[in-house]
Each structure stands twice: as structure tokens, then as C-alpha cells.
Design a protein around this motif. Structure first.
Motif, PDB file in Angstrom:
ATOM      1  N   GLU A 302      28.932 -16.828  -7.297  1.00  0.00           N
ATOM      2  CA  GLU A 302      27.475 -16.855  -7.078  1.00  0.00           C
ATOM      3  C   GLU A 302      27.118 -17.631  -5.813  1.00  0.00           C
ATOM      4  O   GLU A 302      26.185 -17.285  -5.092  1.00  0.00           O
ATOM      5  CB  GLU A 302      26.773 -17.511  -8.277  1.00  0.00           C
ATOM      6  N   HIS A 303      27.887 -18.679  -5.541  1.00  0.00           N
ATOM      7  CA  HIS A 303      27.637 -19.484  -4.343  1.00  0.00           C
ATOM      8  C   HIS A 303      27.888 -18.657  -3.077  1.00  0.00           C
ATOM      9  O   HIS A 303      27.239 -18.868  -2.049  1.00  0.00           O
ATOM     10  CB  HIS A 303      28.564 -20.702  -4.377  1.00  0.00           C
ATOM     11  N   GLY A 304      28.839 -17.744  -3.171  1.00  0.00           N
ATOM     12  CA  GLY A 304      29.080 -16.826  -2.063  1.00  0.00           C
ATOM     13  C   GLY A 304      30.022 -17.346  -1.000  1.00  0.00           C
ATOM     14  O   GLY A 304      30.354 -16.622  -0.056  1.00  0.00           O
ATOM     15  N   GLY A 347      36.862 -26.783   0.727  1.00  0.00           N
ATOM     16  CA  GLY A 347      36.254 -26.244  -0.488  1.00  0.00           C
ATOM     17  C   GLY A 347      37.231 -25.390  -1.272  1.00  0.00           C
ATOM     18  O   GLY A 347      38.292 -25.026  -0.781  1.00  0.00           O
ATOM     19  N   PHE A 348      36.847 -25.088  -2.494  1.00  0.00           N
ATOM     20  CA  PHE A 348      37.657 -24.218  -3.346  1.00  0.00           C
ATOM     21  C   PHE A 348      37.137 -22.785  -3.227  1.00  0.00           C
ATOM     22  O   PHE A 348      35.932 -22.548  -3.342  1.00  0.00           O
ATOM     23  CB  PHE A 348      37.593 -24.679  -4.802  1.00  0.00           C
ATOM     24  N   ALA A 349      38.072 -21.872  -3.010  1.00  0.00           N
ATOM     25  CA  ALA A 349      37.685 -20.471  -2.821  1.00  0.00           C
ATOM     26  C   ALA A 349      38.370 -19.595  -3.873  1.00  0.00           C
ATOM     27  O   ALA A 349      39.370 -19.993  -4.474  1.00  0.00           O
ATOM     28  CB  ALA A 349      38.096 -20.012  -1.423  1.00  0.00           C
ATOM     29  N   LEU A 350      37.809 -18.406  -4.054  1.00  0.00           N
ATOM     30  CA  LEU A 350      38.387 -17.460  -5.013  1.00  0.00           C
ATOM     31  C   LEU A 350      39.657 -16.824  -4.453  1.00  0.00           C
ATOM     32  O   LEU A 350      39.825 -16.717  -3.237  1.00  0.00           O
ATOM     33  CB  LEU A 350      37.374 -16.355  -5.320  1.00  0.00           C
ATOM     34  N   THR A 351      40.524 -16.417  -5.349  1.00  0.00           N
ATOM     35  CA  THR A 351      41.689 -15.601  -4.997  1.00  0.00           C
ATOM     36  C   THR A 351      41.595 -14.330  -5.855  1.00  0.00           C
ATOM     37  O   THR A 351      40.774 -14.282  -6.781  1.00  0.00           O
ATOM     38  CB  THR A 351      43.006 -16.317  -5.370  1.00  0.00           C
TER      39      THR A 351
END
Ligand code: SAM
Length: 606
Positions: A302-304, A347-351
């Protein structure tokens, strides 16, 4: 030990007591005191661990939290000049084996016996920071598994990822969060803090770089002080000296005895690492479940863009240090990744993996993970061995008093979880079917999905092949709550009695729930439902042992265990077994097509 894991996410949200207390009403040591069987299990588990580490070089030695005394027994046997003092809680010491040369006494919060050295193995991580507690100001401490090179700031774990056993330390950190009140595995910075607060101003840490790595095992056996914390000057007048060295299997003390590395050593070395994956096999599942419950992937989505720890903490309303530990674990397993946000912040990002932990989206497997990690599902696994021995009902019935479908009928929450979990797989397997073998649906005007659940599979099929009229056929309570989709008719019933008529019958993850006789009966009902000349059944299920290079073969084998536990007679089948049940039901011609999924597509004609 599994029960505490269900409230790991509450722990990270900082609501309530420690997961162990939430599950068992008291902390782990009080619980063990009241439950001698569990206490014995802890002692025996610690003894397994104890056998790989030995302490040497001291005349008298106090073993803090020595559990059932395995370490000391080994030490005084190996080094008979050592006078051992076995020091633990009174109820633990009371049942510890009595060994010549070892004195048994205990409670390290009350007083510490005097000795030439103190030994503390896998014990300090159970407790929070010592802070200013006066009783700790003069205690010596030796720690074995926890040392972590510092140079490195907060993201130390990246630097040491090469060490094969790092994952065990991170897993243990999760165990501490679930099973203790304030326990944790510590970075060097954190160790410096607790030791400093306890009055130790100087110490040195030498990590065991090759704890398991590439060194010859015999060489390791002989390597003295591969890990040393020197606290001696500051500790007490008797000049404590601390050393820990690793001993694997047979100990050797002769320097000339360096063996040539062979296949057996390689296998043994691999086993030393791999066994931890089984010891703590449930931890990964529990942490991933925690990540889903907290909505970490959804928040980042959601944060994008990547989120800092503090942004995540605020958004998810978590306790920051616990969320940090959860993220450290998840990054280690590459479930999330770190990406720079600015020059100074990360920051933490999606995988691709964390996208599957999102509760939404085409690829979400969240509901499947929540089903497999639910207390209802986990409870069934405790009687798998009884099942293999042939004693008693299915593990599901043993745990819950009824079969899975009757249980689901009485527990709508669990029924919903099953439907949502099945829908996760349906999205993957049906897409693979549509892409991999669309010709299977050529010429079919009507299709009945037998045991179609909430209709996810069928809605994808009628969308891809709009000439098909779909019939979602399942138990009445299931179709009653299925979301209604244009082009699909919803029929409640019992597939053992009658199947609605259609050009073809479709099964996905239904027949594996049943034994051969049941499958034959269901398939005979399908034969009655389809046209006798060109009718067919389409089965989307695993076919075991077909392709040993199939990367998903292991899922079929795991599912077979799930079937043994979850159902009465269900199983995954080889092609020979499929041929048998289909043949007995009157289907004479079958064709199997592999797809990019756990399942294959089996077409069977009368
Ligand atoms: C493992 S689920 C598979 C659901 C769906 N095919 C999918 O893959 O998403 C098995 C389904 O069989 C249904 N089922 C169980 N017994 C049944 C019966 N006697 N008649 C019809 N459906 C039944 C269950 O309600 C459940 O939806």
C-alpha cells in the motif's frame, strides 16, 4: 512447544504476555517445574546440544543452567582433574543424573557458587538484559553461540550470512521471542551492553568462523579455544579464564590425527547443519504466519515503495525492537529485501516471495499458510506415528473427534479458512491449466466442478472459456456461502450420491482426500453424469514419481503426508494408482499433461 507460536504476532504488537505464557499460563521454567515430563524433554533436548561443545582447562567449574548435567558429566569424564558444580534450578538439579566429581546445587538468581571458572551455554539468551540487577554485577559469563562480529552496525547479519549456521541463531532468536519473556539472541553491541552493565569492562570475542564450514572435522576436534571470551582480569581474584572448543563426535587429542576428508565426513558435516532445519522446522512457518497477521507485505504494498523500520512500526503499531527482529529474520530468508531509500536510510521492500504473503492479489498464498499453521491443523500432526502404526483413527479425528468435513460443518471459521486456502491454490493451478493445456476444454459446453469449493477455479475457467456453462457442485453449506458469479450455477449435494449432468466433470484437489474405494464410487457417479460417447473427467491433481527433475515433486510428497494426517484414507497417487481407480470406475483411456503447478492435468474417457 507449538502452542506459543500462535501468538507471535500479538507479541510483536506488544499486546499481552509472552506467547509461552499466553499459551500455557506461566513462564517456561514455572511450567517445567509443574510438568516434570516437559522438564525432562527440555533437559534431554539441551543434552543433545550439549554433546557438541566442551569446556577445558580449569580445576573447578560451575556450569550455570546446566540442565540435566550432560556437559559437566562429559567434562569431568574427559578432564578428571575438574571438580564440577552443576548449577540450575532446584527442581532441575533434583532429577539430574548424579555423577562422580560433580556437585549439584542451584538458582542463579539467588547466589552463585565459587569456582575457578564459570560456564554458561545456551542460557543467557533466555533472559532479558541484566540491567542494574545487583545480583549480576559480579557474575562471569561465557556464551557460545551468540557472538556476532560487530564492525557492521545494525545489519550485521548480512556480513555473516556465509556462515552456514547463521540461520540457527536467527531461528533461536524467534524461539526466544515465542518461549521466553524477554529473551533474545544478541549482537555484539547488545552483549557489550549487558556485560558492561554487569561490570565487565573489557572482553574479547573470537567467533568460530568455521564452526562447521570447510575445516576437517578432526582438526576442529583438536582446535582449542576456537571461541574465547576473555573476561578474566575483571572477573575475580581467582582469574577466570574462559574457553570453549567444539568437539564433534569422537574426540581426538593427538595433533597428528588429522583425517583425510571423505564422503562420510561431508555427509556428516551437512547433517550437522541440516538437522537444525528439522529441530526448528516450525519456526519459519510461524514467523511467516506472524508476518501475514501483522500485514507487513500489505503495508509495504500500500505504501508503494520500501518502508523504513520506523515507518513500518508506526503503520503496523508494533513494538519496534520485536518488529526489527522479525524483519531481520525475514530478510535473512530473502522473504523481504533491503533497499536504500535515501543516502542514509534503508527500507524494507517486497520480493516475489513476500508478494505471496499479501492477503490480496492473484499470487497470494496467505490463506494457505494460515490454514496450515492454524491450531486445528497443527494439532493433527501429533498422532502421525500412531497412524503409521495403524492404531486409532485418522490424526484429524484423534485431535478433533470427527472427520475434517464434519468438523468444518460445525466450525464455519475453519470451513472458510479451508475454502480460502483452496482458492489460493486454485488461482495458481487453474492459471497453469489454462495456459498449459487450453485444448482440454475444447468442445465442452457445460462443466461441473465436483467439490468446487467457493467456485474460484470455475470462475477462472468460465472467464477463459466463455462458451462454457459452469456448475459449482459442493456440499450445501459450502455453495451457500460461495460468491455468486455470472455464468455459474451453484448446486449443493453429495458427490457420493449424485453428480449434476454436464459435458465434462472437473476435479481439483478432491479425489486425493479419499481412499481408492471412495474415489471409484465418486468417479462412477461422474460417469453417470457425463455423455457416454464423448464425455470425460478432467482431474487436476498430483501425479507422484513421474518426473524426478520436477522442482515441485517435494510438494506432492508433503501433500501425501497432509492427506495421511488430515483425511481418513486420502493420498497422493502415482500414475499406476490413478490408472487403477479410473479403470475400476470404467474409464478406459487416460491422458496426463504436466503443467507449471504442483498438479498435472489428467483427462479420462469412458
Ligand atoms: C480440498 S477441497 C477442494 C476445493 C476446490 N476443488 C479447489 O481446489 O479449490 C475439497 C472440497 O470437497 C468438498 N466435499 C467434501 N465432501 C463432499 C461431498 N460428499 N460432496 C461434494 N463435495 C464434497 C469440500 O467441501 C471441499 O470444498
Amino acid at each position: 512447544m507449538l502452542a506459543p507460536w500462535h501468538s507471535l504476532s500479538s507479541r510483536v504488537l506488544d499486546s499481552g504476555t509472552s506467547p509461552f505464557e499466553t499459551a500455557n499460563g506461566k513462564d517456561v521454567w514455572s511450567y517445567a517445574e509443574k510438568n516434570p515430563g516437559h522438564s525432562k524433554l527440555i533437559d534431554e533436548a539441551m543434552a543433545c546440544e550439549d554433546r557438541v561443545a566442551v569446556f577445558d582447562g580449569i580445576k573447578s567449574l560451575v556450569d550455570f543452567g546446566g540442565s540435566n548435567g550432560t556437559v559437566l558429566a562429559m567434562l569431568v569424564k574427559a578432564f578428571p582433574w575438574i571438580h564440577g558444580i552443576h548449577f540450575d534450578l532446584p527442581y532441575v538439579v533434583a532429577v539430574a543424573a548424579k555423577v562422580d566429581g560433580v556437585e549439584n546445587i542451584g538458582d542463579m538468581f539467588e547466589c552463585v557458587p565459587k569456582a575457578g571458572a564459570a560456564f554458561l551455554m545456551v542460557s543467557n539468551e533466555n533472559f532479558g538484559s541484566f540491567g542494574s540487577a545487583p545480583q549480576y554485577t559480579t557474575k562471569p559469563t561465557i556464551l557460545r553461540t551468540e557472538a556476532i562480529p560487530e564492525d557492521k552496525g545494525e545489519r550485521w547479519w548480512k556480513k555473516i550470512k556465509r556462515e552456514q549456521l547463521d540461520f540457527v541463531r536467527l531461528i533461536l532468536d524467534m524461539v526466544m521471542m515465542a518461549h521466553t519473556n524477554k529473551g533474545k539472541e544478541r549482537t555484539l553491541k547488545e552483549w557489550k551492553y549487558v556485560l558492561g552493565e554487569a561490570g565487565f569492562t573489557r572482553f574479547n570475542v573470537e567467533p568460530i568462523h568455521q564452526f562447521i564450514g570447510n575445516l576437517n572435522l578432526s582438526l576442529l576436534e583438536m582446535t582449542y579455544c576456537s571461541y574465547i571470551m576473555e573476561l578474566q582480569q575483571r572477573l575475580c581474584p581467582s582469574r577466570f579464564r574462559f574457553g570453549v572448543f567444539q568437539v564433534f563426535k569422537e574426540r581426538s587429542t593427538e595433533m597428528g590425527d588429522i583425517k583425510v576428508r571423505g564422503k562420510k565426513e561431508d555427509e556428516d558435516e551437512k547433517a550437522e547443519v541440516d538437522i537444525w532445519n528439522y529441530v526448528f522446522g516450525y519456526v519459519k512457518l510461524a514467523v511467516v504466519k506472524c508476518a501475514i497477521e501483522l500485514g507487513i507485505a500489505d503495508a509495504i504494498n500500500e505504501h508503494g515503495s520500501p518502508m523504513t523500520l520506523s515507518q513500518l512500526t508506526t503503520t503496523l503499531k508494533c513494538q519496534p525492537s520485536r518488529l526489527y527482529r522479525i524483519m531481520r529474520f525475514l530478510v535473512h530468508y530473502q522473504i523481504f529485501k533491503e533497499e536504500p531509500i535515501t543516502k542514509d536510510s534503508i527500507g524494507f521492500a517486497l520480493t516475489p516471495l513476500s508478494c505471496r504473503l499479501s492477503r490480496h492479489g492473484e499470487r497470494s498464498m496467505a490463506a494457505m499458510i494460515l490454514l496450515q499453521s492454524s491450531p486445528v491443523t497443527l494439532a493433527t500432526w501429533h498422532s502421525l506415528s500412531a497412524r503409521v502404526l495403524g492404531s486409532g483413527n485418522s490424526p484429524f479425528e484423534t485431535a478433533h473427534g470427527k472427520d475434517v468435513w464434519s468438523y468444518a460443518e460445525e466450525n464455519p471459521g475453519h470451513s472458510k479458512l479451508i475454502d480460502e486456502a483452496m482458492a489460493c491454490d486454485a488461482r495458481v493451478a487453474v492459471r497453469a491449466t489454462i495456459e498449459g493445456c487450453p485444448q482440454v476444454f475444447d468442445g465442452i459446453k457445460s462443466l461441473v466442478d465436483v467439490g468446487g469449493g467457493n467456485g474460484t477455479a470455475l470462475s477462472m475457467l468460465v472467464k477463459a472459456f466463455p462458451w462454457i456453462h459452469g456448475i459449482d457442485f459442493d456440499l450445501p453449506r459450502v455453495v451457500a456461502v460461495a460468491p455468486k458469479v455470472d455464468g455459474i450455477e451453484y448446486v449443493g449435494g453429495d458427490m457420493f450420491e449424485c453428480v449434476p449432468k454436464a459435458d465434462a466433470a472437473f476435479f481439483m484437489w478432491v479425489l486425493h482426500d479419499w481412499g481408492n474405494e471412495d474415489c471409484i464410487q465418486i468417479l462412477k457417479k461422474c460417469r453417470e453424469a457425463i455423455p457416454q460417447d464423448k464425455g470425460k473427467v478432467i482431474i487436476v491433481e498430483s501425479v507422484l514419481e513421474e518426473d524426478e527433475n520436477d522442482k515441485l515433486e517435494f510438494v506432492g510428497l508433503m501433500l501425501d503426508m497432509v492427506m495421511m494426517t488430515y483425511t481418513n484414507k486420502g493420498k497422493e497417487r502415482t500414475l499406476k494408482e490413478w490408472k487403477y481407480v479410473l479403470g475400476e470406475a470404467g474409464f478406459t483411456r487416460i491422458d496426463v499433461k504436466p503443467i507449471h503447478a504442483v498438479q498435472s492435468v489428467i483427462e479420462a474417457y469412458i
